[in-house]
Motif scaffolding. Structure first.
Motif, PDB file in Angstrom:
ATOM      1  N   GLY A   1       0.837  -1.185   0.000  1.00  0.00           N
ATOM      2  CA  GLY A   1       0.000   0.000   0.000  1.00  0.00           C
ATOM      3  C   GLY A   1       0.874   1.236   0.000  1.00  0.00           C
ATOM      4  N   TYR A   2       0.687   2.102  -1.003  1.00  0.00           N
ATOM      5  CA  TYR A   2       1.550   3.278  -1.168  1.00  0.00           C
ATOM      6  C   TYR A   2       0.715   4.550  -1.081  1.00  0.00           C
ATOM      7  N   ASP A   3       1.210   5.529  -0.346  1.00  0.00           N
ATOM      8  CA  ASP A   3       0.541   6.827  -0.251  1.00  0.00           C
ATOM      9  C   ASP A   3       1.615   7.894  -0.064  1.00  0.00           C
ATOM     10  N   ILE A   4       1.403   9.068  -0.641  1.00  0.00           N
ATOM     11  CA  ILE A   4       2.422  10.121  -0.599  1.00  0.00           C
ATOM     12  C   ILE A   4       2.405  10.888   0.721  1.00  0.00           C
ATOM     13  N   HIS A   5       1.446  10.593   1.596  1.00  0.00           N
ATOM     14  CA  HIS A   5       1.338  11.324   2.862  1.00  0.00           C
ATOM     15  C   HIS A   5       1.974  10.518   3.997  1.00  0.00           C
ATOM     16  N   PRO A   6       3.141  10.934   4.478  1.00  0.00           N
ATOM     17  CA  PRO A   6       3.817  10.184   5.550  1.00  0.00           C
ATOM     18  C   PRO A   6       2.967   9.944   6.792  1.00  0.00           C
ATOM     19  N   PRO A   7       2.176  10.930   7.269  1.00  0.00           N
ATOM     20  CA  PRO A   7       1.363  10.649   8.464  1.00  0.00           C
ATOM     21  C   PRO A   7       0.394   9.490   8.259  1.00  0.00           C
ATOM     22  N   MET A   8      -0.143   9.358   7.060  1.00  0.00           N
ATOM     23  CA  MET A   8      -1.030   8.233   6.760  1.00  0.00           C
ATOM     24  C   MET A   8      -0.278   6.913   6.902  1.00  0.00           C
ATOM     25  N   ILE A   9       0.906   6.842   6.323  1.00  0.00           N
ATOM     26  CA  ILE A   9       1.694   5.608   6.387  1.00  0.00           C
ATOM     27  C   ILE A   9       2.117   5.304   7.818  1.00  0.00           C
ATOM     28  N   GLU A  10       2.517   6.322   8.549  1.00  0.00           N
ATOM     29  CA  GLU A  10       2.915   6.113   9.945  1.00  0.00           C
ATOM     30  C   GLU A  10       1.763   5.543  10.766  1.00  0.00           C
ATOM     31  N   ALA A  11       0.561   6.070  10.548  1.00  0.00           N
ATOM     32  CA  ALA A  11      -0.607   5.572  11.285  1.00  0.00           C
ATOM     33  C   ALA A  11      -0.908   4.121  10.918  1.00  0.00           C
ATOM     34  N   LEU A  12      -0.854   3.791   9.631  1.00  0.00           N
ATOM     35  CA  LEU A  12      -1.148   2.432   9.190  1.00  0.00           C
ATOM     36  C   LEU A  12      -0.103   1.449   9.708  1.00  0.00           C
TER      37      LEU A  12
ATOM     38  N   ALA B   1       1.371   1.698  12.363  1.00  0.00           N
ATOM     39  CA  ALA B   1       1.100   1.548  13.798  1.00  0.00           C
ATOM     40  C   ALA B   1      -0.216   0.819  14.051  1.00  0.00           C
ATOM     41  N   GLY B   2      -0.868   0.391  12.952  1.00  0.00           N
ATOM     42  CA  GLY B   2      -2.093  -0.384  13.092  1.00  0.00           C
ATOM     43  C   GLY B   2      -3.359   0.430  13.231  1.00  0.00           C
ATOM     44  N   HIS B   3      -3.372   1.642  12.642  1.00  0.00           N
ATOM     45  CA  HIS B   3      -4.554   2.505  12.783  1.00  0.00           C
ATOM     46  C   HIS B   3      -4.931   3.119  11.443  1.00  0.00           C
ATOM     47  N   ASP B   4      -6.237   3.095  11.125  1.00  0.00           N
ATOM     48  CA  ASP B   4      -6.757   3.728   9.919  1.00  0.00           C
ATOM     49  C   ASP B   4      -7.208   5.146  10.258  1.00  0.00           C
ATOM     50  N   PRO B   5      -6.527   6.183   9.758  1.00  0.00           N
ATOM     51  CA  PRO B   5      -6.920   7.561  10.073  1.00  0.00           C
ATOM     52  C   PRO B   5      -8.311   7.923   9.572  1.00  0.00           C
ATOM     53  N   ASN B   6      -8.808   7.182   8.562  1.00  0.00           N
ATOM     54  CA  ASN B   6     -10.140   7.468   8.037  1.00  0.00           C
ATOM     55  C   ASN B   6     -11.245   6.935   8.943  1.00  0.00           C
ATOM     56  N   GLY B   7     -10.890   6.063   9.871  1.00  0.00           N
ATOM     57  CA  GLY B   7     -11.868   5.523  10.796  1.00  0.00           C
ATOM     58  C   GLY B   7     -12.826   4.518  10.193  1.00  0.00           C
ATOM     59  N   GLU B   8     -12.505   3.981   9.022  1.00  0.00           N
ATOM     60  CA  GLU B   8     -13.396   3.035   8.356  1.00  0.00           C
ATOM     61  C   GLU B   8     -13.084   1.586   8.707  1.00  0.00           C
ATOM     62  N   ILE B   9     -11.826   1.302   9.035  1.00  0.00           N
ATOM     63  CA  ILE B   9     -11.387  -0.073   9.282  1.00  0.00           C
ATOM     64  C   ILE B   9     -10.824  -0.175  10.691  1.00  0.00           C
ATOM     65  N   SER B  10     -11.182  -1.249  11.377  1.00  0.00           N
ATOM     66  CA  SER B  10     -10.767  -1.406  12.766  1.00  0.00           C
ATOM     67  C   SER B  10      -9.254  -1.541  12.885  1.00  0.00           C
ATOM     68  N   ASP B  11      -8.739  -1.115  14.039  1.00  0.00           N
ATOM     69  CA  ASP B  11      -7.308  -1.234  14.292  1.00  0.00           C
ATOM     70  C   ASP B  11      -6.864  -2.694  14.246  1.00  0.00           C
TER      71      ASP B  11
ATOM     72  N   ALA C   1      -0.146  -6.962   4.405  1.00  0.00           N
ATOM     73  CA  ALA C   1       0.249  -5.904   3.467  1.00  0.00           C
ATOM     74  C   ALA C   1       1.316  -5.016   4.100  1.00  0.00           C
ATOM     75  N   ARG C   2       2.199  -4.491   3.263  1.00  0.00           N
ATOM     76  CA  ARG C   2       3.176  -3.512   3.708  1.00  0.00           C
ATOM     77  C   ARG C   2       2.722  -2.125   3.263  1.00  0.00           C
ATOM     78  N   PHE C   3       3.166  -1.087   3.979  1.00  0.00           N
ATOM     79  CA  PHE C   3       2.781   0.282   3.665  1.00  0.00           C
ATOM     80  C   PHE C   3       4.032   1.140   3.522  1.00  0.00           C
ATOM     81  N   SER C   4       3.984   2.064   2.562  1.00  0.00           N
ATOM     82  CA  SER C   4       5.164   2.902   2.326  1.00  0.00           C
ATOM     83  C   SER C   4       4.776   4.213   1.660  1.00  0.00           C
ATOM     84  N   HIS C   5       5.567   5.256   1.917  1.00  0.00           N
ATOM     85  CA  HIS C   5       5.464   6.517   1.178  1.00  0.00           C
ATOM     86  C   HIS C   5       6.726   6.757   0.347  1.00  0.00           C
ATOM     87  N   ASP C   6       7.587   5.759   0.262  1.00  0.00           N
ATOM     88  CA  ASP C   6       8.824   5.833  -0.513  1.00  0.00           C
ATOM     89  C   ASP C   6       8.589   5.207  -1.886  1.00  0.00           C
TER      90      ASP C   6
END
Length: 426
Positions: free
Chosen positions: A35-46, A48-58, A66-71
């Motif tokens: 999972g790739y996103d250009i926003h570092p805070p989004m990746i940091e939250a994911l 850490a096991g948290h969806d900032p959108n509040g749609e999916i449980s921790d 899945a792995r997450f990255s902004h690189d």
């Protein structure tokens, strides 16, 4: 859920309401997915096991493989890329393909011959092959359509709706050739339990997506216009609709604000393309004008009701309950509640927003509105229930009235409390 037999190593670009659920679903199906996103805070939250959108449980986020990255360098060695970024409009109501082209620019250096690129974002017919294809080719030095395979599979995510999840809604897939379409099917079939619809061409799939929400936009515009007419006749619109709804084929649409990332935006993608072709779409744009004006109509109706009750308008305090574009979600994109707040400001009214799904700090910092964490009892000259969040429904109209002064006007936009539960409703 069946386990995939596909060998594609997938990257999903954009981890919002569309991309994140897709990423997790692909991982559950056995894919190697990034999972790739250009926003570092989004990746940091994911991470850490948290969806900032509040749609999916921790728990689900933390459990994913899945792995997450902004690189962007982590996109190397991926064989299939799914673009699930927003497609907003500009202030001039024209398509803003910046996020899509940005995703293509991130992908292009890492493409190898045989790579598959699937667009999920809502676009007008022609974008995948006429805009994304050349952008990917220019950035990679490969030929689109031969060395780079293109496909389109429009998202049908409905934020805040657990029933119509990605797995439970038929998904359209389309590609440049039959072999690529089979490859796309191998990716989505293990994920979408409701089944797949194989469209005849990418342009057909793009057109199908853009008219889904255009049709809904026009149906809501029609009942909004009914509401404008019935208000002048002194009729209650919801009572009229209830009576008309006793006919077996009457469609159950209700008046309201039309915002969000789909219904209030997608029609402009179709009208833009139509005007490129020399056709001016009158009906679609008329519907858009009606729906875009409803926020101002709500504010003006409230002001008239206040004046009739001898409530001073200048400096009056109005509580606006709800700021998201729809109930039970934290998504504020293109919310038309902003129009109500702005119009009230033009009347020198002090509008204070309360939305438990967003929070006062975010409302203040991201939207620049006056916001409260907890409404003050007996403080307001009028109250607008703008969004039917479950918390507001549970409170009930009597409890909500306690936020107002004696004689305060209660405007229930969604009609959630019945005719006797409020002073005004659309």
């Amino acid at each position: 859920m069946p386990t995939t037999t596909s060998t594609d190593r997938i990257a999903v670009l954009g981890l919002g309401y569309v991309g994140l659920p897709l990423t997790l679903a692909l991982a559950r199906a056995g894919f190697d997915v990034l999972g790739y996103d250009i926003h570092p805070p989004m990746i940091e939250a994911l991470c850490a096991g948290h969806d900032p959108n509040g749609e999916i449980s921790d728990e689900k986020v933390a459990a994913t493989t899945a792995r997450f990255s902004h690189d962007a360098d982590d996109l190397a060695e991926r064989t299939a890329f799914i673009i699930a970024v927003p497609t907003p409009i500009t202030d001039a109501k024209a398509p803003d393909l910046g996020p899509v082209l940005g995703a293509c620019a991130s992908i292009a250096p890492h493409l190898r011959a045989g790579a598959l690129v699937i667009l999920e974002s809502t676009v007008y017919p022609g974008v995948t092959e006429e805009i994304c294809g050349p952008a990917l080719a220019a950035g990679s030095g490969l030929l689109a359509g031969t060395q780079i395979k293109l496909a389109y599979s429009p998202e049908r995510v409905n934020p805040g709706d657990a029933e119509h999840s990605m797995e439970n809604v038929i998904k359209i897939i389309a590609a440049q050739d039959a072999e690529t379409l089979d490859r796309v099917e191998a990716i989505y079939a293990p994920v979408v339990k409701a089944g797949l619809h194989r469209a005849s061409s990418i342009a057909t799939a793009e057109a199908a997506k853009v008219i889904e929400n255009t049709q809904r936009d026009l149906n809501i515009a029609l009942v909004n216009e009914f509401s404008l007419i019935f208000a002048r006749l002194g009729l209650d619109t919801l009572e009229v609709l209830e009576a008309a709804g006793t006919k077996w084929n009457f469609l159950p649409f209700k008046p309201g604000l039309v915002g969000g990332h789909c219904i209030g935006v997608d029609p402009y993608y179709l009208t833009y393309r139509a005007e490129q072709l020399g056709y001016h779409p009158e009906v679609i744009l008329a519907g858009r004008r009606i729906n875009d004006a409803m926020g101002s109509h709500v504010a003006q109706t409230l002001i008239k009701a206040m004046l009739k009750k001898n409530i001073g308008v200048r400096g009056a305090r109005v509580l606006v309950m709800g700021y998201t574009f729809k109930e039970n979600c934290a998504d504020t994109r293109n919310t038309r509640v902003a129009d109500i707040v702005a119009e009230l400001g033009d009347y020198a009214v002090s509008a204070e927003v309360y939305d438990p799904w967003v929070g006062a700090e975010r409302l203040r910092s991201e939207h620049g509105v006056t916001a409260v964490e907890d409404p003050q009892p007996g403080a307001y000259d009028a109250i607008i229930v703008a969004v039917s969040h479950a918390e507001f429904v549970a409170l009930g109209s009597e409890a909500i009235r306690t936020f107002g002064k004696d004689g305060a006007v209660l405007y229930d936009i969604k009609g959630i409390f019945g005719k006797s539960g409020s002073d005004l409703r659309l």
